[in-house]
Motif scaffolding. Structure first.
Motif, PDB file in Angstrom:
ATOM      1  N   LEU A  47      -7.105   3.027   1.615  1.00 35.77           N
ATOM      2  CA  LEU A  47      -7.812   1.818   1.204  1.00 35.77           C
ATOM      3  C   LEU A  47      -9.224   2.131   0.721  1.00 35.77           C
ATOM      4  N   ARG A  48      -9.849   3.118   1.319  1.00 39.46           N
ATOM      5  CA  ARG A  48     -11.225   3.456   0.943  1.00 39.46           C
ATOM      6  C   ARG A  48     -11.320   4.074  -0.451  1.00 39.46           C
ATOM      7  N   VAL A  49     -10.207   4.557  -0.992  1.00 35.88           N
ATOM      8  CA  VAL A  49     -10.227   5.050  -2.370  1.00 35.88           C
ATOM      9  C   VAL A  49     -10.529   3.911  -3.330  1.00 35.88           C
ATOM     10  N   MET A  50     -10.054   2.706  -2.983  1.00 37.33           N
ATOM     11  CA  MET A  50     -10.199   1.562  -3.876  1.00 37.33           C
ATOM     12  C   MET A  50     -11.386   0.679  -3.538  1.00 37.33           C
ATOM     13  N   TYR A  51     -11.693   0.533  -2.241  1.00 43.67           N
ATOM     14  CA  TYR A  51     -12.759  -0.374  -1.825  1.00 43.67           C
ATOM     15  C   TYR A  51     -13.628   0.285  -0.758  1.00 43.67           C
ATOM     16  N   PRO A  52     -14.940   0.097  -0.810  1.00 39.71           N
ATOM     17  CA  PRO A  52     -15.843   0.723   0.165  1.00 39.71           C
ATOM     18  C   PRO A  52     -15.879  -0.039   1.488  1.00 39.71           C
ATOM     19  N   VAL A  53     -14.733  -0.167   2.134  1.00 35.03           N
ATOM     20  CA  VAL A  53     -14.678  -0.893   3.401  1.00 35.03           C
ATOM     21  C   VAL A  53     -15.386  -0.084   4.480  1.00 35.03           C
ATOM     22  N   LYS A  54     -15.932  -0.766   5.461  1.00 33.66           N
ATOM     23  CA  LYS A  54     -16.733  -0.134   6.498  1.00 33.66           C
ATOM     24  C   LYS A  54     -15.963   0.084   7.797  1.00 33.66           C
ATOM     25  N   ARG A  55     -14.743  -0.370   7.862  1.00 35.43           N
ATOM     26  CA  ARG A  55     -13.960  -0.188   9.084  1.00 35.43           C
ATOM     27  C   ARG A  55     -12.535   0.161   8.694  1.00 35.43           C
ATOM     28  N   THR A  56     -11.765   0.640   9.664  1.00 35.21           N
ATOM     29  CA  THR A  56     -10.386   1.019   9.415  1.00 35.21           C
ATOM     30  C   THR A  56      -9.460  -0.132   9.780  1.00 35.21           C
ATOM     31  N   PHE A  57      -8.649  -0.553   8.820  1.00 33.72           N
ATOM     32  CA  PHE A  57      -7.694  -1.629   9.053  1.00 33.72           C
ATOM     33  C   PHE A  57      -6.344  -1.044   9.464  1.00 33.72           C
ATOM     34  N   TRP A  58      -5.607  -1.817  10.226  1.00 33.48           N
ATOM     35  CA  TRP A  58      -4.342  -1.309  10.773  1.00 33.48           C
ATOM     36  C   TRP A  58      -3.339  -0.981   9.675  1.00 33.48           C
ATOM     37  N   PHE A  59      -3.419  -1.683   8.550  1.00 29.48           N
ATOM     38  CA  PHE A  59      -2.440  -1.453   7.488  1.00 29.48           C
ATOM     39  C   PHE A  59      -2.862  -0.340   6.533  1.00 29.48           C
ATOM     40  N   ASP A  60      -4.023   0.262   6.752  1.00 31.78           N
ATOM     41  CA  ASP A  60      -4.467   1.363   5.909  1.00 31.78           C
ATOM     42  C   ASP A  60      -3.577   2.587   6.149  1.00 31.78           C
ATOM     43  N   ILE A  61      -3.553   3.508   5.195  1.00 25.86           N
ATOM     44  CA  ILE A  61      -2.762   4.727   5.349  1.00 25.86           C
ATOM     45  C   ILE A  61      -3.670   5.939   5.256  1.00 25.86           C
ATOM     46  N   ALA A  69       0.830  -1.202   0.000  1.00 21.46           N
ATOM     47  CA  ALA A  69       0.000   0.000   0.000  1.00 21.46           C
ATOM     48  C   ALA A  69       0.861   1.246   0.000  1.00 21.46           C
ATOM     49  N   ALA A  70       1.914   1.250   0.824  1.00 16.63           N
ATOM     50  CA  ALA A  70       2.801   2.408   0.882  1.00 16.63           C
ATOM     51  C   ALA A  70       3.525   2.614  -0.444  1.00 16.63           C
ATOM     52  N   LYS A  71       3.918   1.529  -1.092  1.00 16.67           N
ATOM     53  CA  LYS A  71       4.648   1.627  -2.354  1.00 16.67           C
ATOM     54  C   LYS A  71       3.778   2.222  -3.449  1.00 16.67           C
ATOM     55  N   PHE A  72       2.514   1.780  -3.521  1.00 17.23           N
ATOM     56  CA  PHE A  72       1.656   2.216  -4.605  1.00 17.23           C
ATOM     57  C   PHE A  72       0.984   3.563  -4.333  1.00 17.23           C
TER      58      PHE A  72
END
Length: 399
Positions: free
Chosen positions: A178-192, A9-12
Motif C-alpha cells: 500500500l505504501r508504494v501507492m500512498y504515503p500512509v503512516k500506519r500499517t493496515f490489516w489488508f496491506d501486503i 490488492a492481491a490481484k493487482f
C-alpha cells in the motif's frame, strides 16, 4: 469492504509475463530438464527443477553451481519477470560474485502452477530454501537472501524465521504494498508485504540498493528500511538509477562484490547475543592483518546510529550505556533499586501511551481517501507490474 479491498490488492500486486518468456524441455541424452529460448554458456553448470510447495503448487527453479563458491544466493525476482528474463542476470551474478545461486518463479509465474498471492510467494521461497538444504546440502549460515522489488516481501518473511542466515540484500525494496501507492503512516490489516514491520527483526547484516530516480518505488522506501536495520551495511544509492536498470551501473556489481567479500570474512552467526562480540573480533583481526575492508563497511553497535526516531529525538543513550548506568545504580543502594523500578514503570507507561496514540491513528487523512479511486489504483499498480520487462530484456541482450 475490507475483504474486497484485500482481494483487489492481491490481484493487482502480481503481473506475471504472459506468455512466459521460456519453455521447459527435457534433454534426451541426459534426461535433465533445461529451459529453452536462452543462450547458455558451455561452462555454466545449471540445474532446472520443479519443486512442490506446502500449498500444493509446483514451481520452477534454477540452481547455478559455482565450484569455488562458499556462499549461496537465494534470489527472489521482481514483478513482471520470470526465469527466462532473469536467466542471464543469474548466470552473470553467479560467475562474477563467485556464489552459487538459486532463482525461482512464484506460483502463477513462468511455468509454475497456481496463482500468485502473498501467502503463495511465502510458500514458494520456503520450497526453494528447503531444496537448497535437502538437495544441495547448503547450510543456513551460508545462505544470502536477495529480494528485488516485490521479491523483498518473501525475502524478509523468510529472514524473520531463520536467524542464522549469512546476510540479506534488498534491491529497490518496498515498505509495503500500500505504501508504494500512498504515503500512509500506519500499517493496515489488508496491506501486503509489511516489510516496514519485519526489517527491525532481522539479525544478520542487510545491504540496501536503490536508485535515486526510481519513479515506481521511491528511494525513501529503501532509505527507511535501511534506517530500521539492526545490522546495517554500507548502502548503495545509485545516482540516476531507476527501478529497472540498476544492474547496468558499474557500481552495482562492484558494491555487491565488496559486500560478498566482507560477508565471507564474518564468522557464521550462532545466535544474536554473540554477534556483537564476533563483529568486533573480525574487525580487530582485519585491522591487524592490514585488510580494512570490513572495518570500513560493517557498522558496529558503537557507531551505528539509532533506528528509533523517538530515541533520536530524546537523545536516549546507547544500549551499552544504559546497561552500565543500570549496574551502577544497582550497586549504589537499595533505594536506588526502588528508583530504578519506578523509572521502569514510567517507561512502561510511556510506551503504552505511545502505543495508544498509534492505535488512535485509525484512519487515513481525508485527502488520501479522496485519491483512493479505482482508476488511480489500477493504473499505478499496473505501472508497478510492468516495470521490469523492458529493462531485463535490455540487460539480457547486453549480457
Amino acid at each position: 469492504m475490507g475483504t474486497s479491498t484485500s482481494s483487489m490488492a492481491a490481484k493487482f500486486a502480481f503481473y506475471p509475463p504472459n506468455p512466459p518468456s521460456y519453455n521447459i524441455i527435457v534433454d534426451e541424452a541426459t534426461g535433465r530438464m533445461r529451459i529453452s529460448d536462452v543462450h547458455q554458456r558451455d561452462n555454466v553448470d545449471m540445474d532446472v527443477l520443479k519443486l512442490t510447495t506446502k500449498r500444493g503448487n509446483e514451481i520452477v527453479a534454477m540452481y547455478f553451481k559455482n565450484a569455488s563458491a562458499s556462499l549461496t544466493l537465494l534470489y527472489s525476482h521482481g514483478n513482471a519477470a520470470d526465469l527466462g528474463l532473469m536467466f542471464h542476470i543469474f548466470s552473470e551474478l553467479s560467475l562474477h560474485l563467485n556464489v552459487n545461486l538459486m532463482g525461482y518463479d512464484y506460483s502463477g509465474y513462468g511455468h509454475s502452477s497456481g496463482k500468485a498471492s502473498e501467502q503463495d510467494t511465502y510458500a514458494d521461497i520456503e520450497a526453494a530454501y528447503k531444496c537448497l538444504e535437502e538437495t544441495y546440502g547448503v547450510k543456513e549460515e551460508d545462505i544470502i537472501l536477495y529480494g528485488q522489488s516485490v521479491g523483498s516481501g518473501p525475502t524478509l518473511e523468510l529472514a524473520i524465521r531463520f536467524h542464522q542466515l549469512r546476510a540479506v540484500v534488498l534491491h529497490s525494496p518496498i515498505l509495503s504494498g500500500l505504501r508504494v501507492m500512498y504515503p500512509v503512516k500506519r500499517t493496515f490489516w489488508f496491506d501486503i508485504y509489511k516489510n516496514i514491520d519485519k526489517i527491525p527483526l532481522i539479525s544478520c547484516p542487510v545491504l540496501v540498493i536503490h536508485g535515486t530516480e526510481d519513479d515506481v518505488v521511491d528511494i525513501s522506501h529503501g532509505k527507511q528500511l535501511w534506517e530500521l536495520c539492526k545490522e546495517k551495511y554500507e548502502p548503495l544509492w545509485l545516482k540516476g538509477g531507476n527501478h529497472c536498470n540498476l544492474e547496468l551501473y558499474p557500481e552495482y556489481l562492484r558494491h555487491l562484490r565488496k559486500f560478498i567479500s566482507a560477508i565471507e570474512k564474518l564468522p557464521r552467526l550462532r545466535n544474536v547475543s554473540e554477534q556483537k562480540t564476533t563483529d568486533e573480533a573480525v574487525v580487530a583481526e582485519s585491522s591487524s592483518s592490514g585488510n580494512n575492508t570490513i572495518e570500513q563497511v560493517i557498522i558496529l553497535d558503537k557507531s551505528r546510529p539509532s533506528t528509533d526516531l523517538r530515541e533520536k529525538e530524546k537523545g536516549r543513550p546507547s544500549i551499552g550505556q544504559r546497561s552500565e548506568k543500570s549496574r551502577l545504580s544497582t550497586d549504589s543502594s537499595g533505594s536506588s533499586r526502588e528508583k530504578s523500578r519506578s523509572s521502569i514503570d514510567k517507561r512502561d507507561k510511556s510506551r503504552k501511551s505511545v502505543d495508544r496514540s498509534g492505535k488512535a491513528r485509525n484512519s487515513v487523512d481525508q485527502q488520501e481517501k479522496a485519491r483512493n479511486s479505482f482508476d488511480r489504483l489500477g493504473n499505478m499498480v499496473r505501472s508497478v507490474g510492468l516495470c521490469n520487462v523492458d529493462c531485463l530484456k535490455q540487460t539480457a541482450a547486453e549480457a
